[in-house]
Design an enzyme around this catalytic site. Structure first.
Site, short mmCIF file in Angstrom:
data_model
loop_
_atom_site.label_atom_id
_atom_site.label_comp_id
_atom_site.label_asym_id
_atom_site.label_seq_id
_atom_site.Cartn_x
_atom_site.Cartn_y
_atom_site.Cartn_z
N ASP A 34 0.85 -1.21 0.00
CA ASP A 34 0.00 0.00 0.00
C ASP A 34 0.89 1.26 0.00
O ASP A 34 0.69 2.18 -0.82
CB ASP A 34 -0.89 -0.06 1.26
N THR A 118 -0.88 -11.37 3.63
CA THR A 118 0.20 -12.20 4.20
C THR A 118 1.37 -11.39 4.75
O THR A 118 2.37 -11.97 5.17
CB THR A 118 0.74 -13.24 3.18
N TYR A 121 -0.98 -8.17 7.86
CA TYR A 121 -2.21 -8.81 8.34
C TYR A 121 -2.01 -10.28 8.75
O TYR A 121 -2.96 -10.94 9.19
CB TYR A 121 -3.34 -8.66 7.33
#
Ligand code: AR6
Length: 172
Positions: A34, A118, A121
């Site tokens: 992100d 993965t 999170y």
């Protein structure tokens, strides 16, 4: 059906129409893939994300890609691993399905995915890889048989897990 896996950086995929962001529910940026996507796209991406009012876990939303070499970013929100008894598997599969449905609705011919959930999170990798490959295959069969899908995996361990998942899926 076209599903390939490569090791590499998702923000450098110039030959796909859309890349998928493993975002959080705010859609206002974060770390991992992100953060890399927002850095590479520039501040216009955050400005567009602010207009979207976030995204529920398992859903997906489309934006432009700005300074990235592709055309669109599909933002989805994976489940946070909480031991497996909180619907995590269904929610993770739903992420891939939502992204493929959205791509198909917008006539997008090619999509590159990271390994959703993965990293920060903490979804167990082997399980996540099997769900990812299975969900992509099912969603393509259902609504996007012509779509080209690529998994772009950042490290050897992740690449190897997806390789195994894809191999065992092809044997079925
Ligand atoms: N290209 C491809 N894969 C990458 C890249 C990259 N440039 N950078 C990291 N990865 P994560 P999540 C891999 O943590 O688990 C963010 O803060 C990484 O090695 O990015 O879904 C969001 O804002 C791992 O294999 O996503 C959320 O708060 C995979 O991408 C939260 O993290 C996913 O790791 C989402 O956590």
């Amino acid at each position: 059906m076209s599903i390939e896996i490569v090791k590499g950086d998702l923000t450098r995929q110039g030959d796909v129409e859309a890349i998928v962001n493993a975002a959080n529910r705010s859609l206002l940026g974060g770390g991992g893939v992100d953060g890399a996507i927002h850095r590479a796209a520039g501040p216009e991406l955050l400005a567009e994300c602010r207009t979207l009012n976030g995204c529920a876990t398992g859903e997906a939303k489309l934006t432009g890609a700005y300074r990235l070499p592709c055309r669109y970013v599909i933002h989805t929100v994976g489940p946070i691993w909480q031991g497996g008894g909180h619907g995590e598997a269904e929610l993770l599969a739903k992420c891939y399905q939502s992204c493929i449905r959205l791509a198909s609705e917008h006539g997008i011919p090619s999509v590159a995915f990271p390994s959703i959930s993965t990293g920060a999170y903490r979804y167990p990798l082997e399980q996540a890889a099997a769900i990812a490959v299975g969900a992509v295959k099912d969603a393509m069969a259902q609504c996007a048989p012509e779509l080209k899908v690529r998994f772009v995996l950042f490290d050897d361990r992740t690449y190897d897990a997806y390789r195994r998942a894809l191999d065992s899926c092809r044997k079925d």
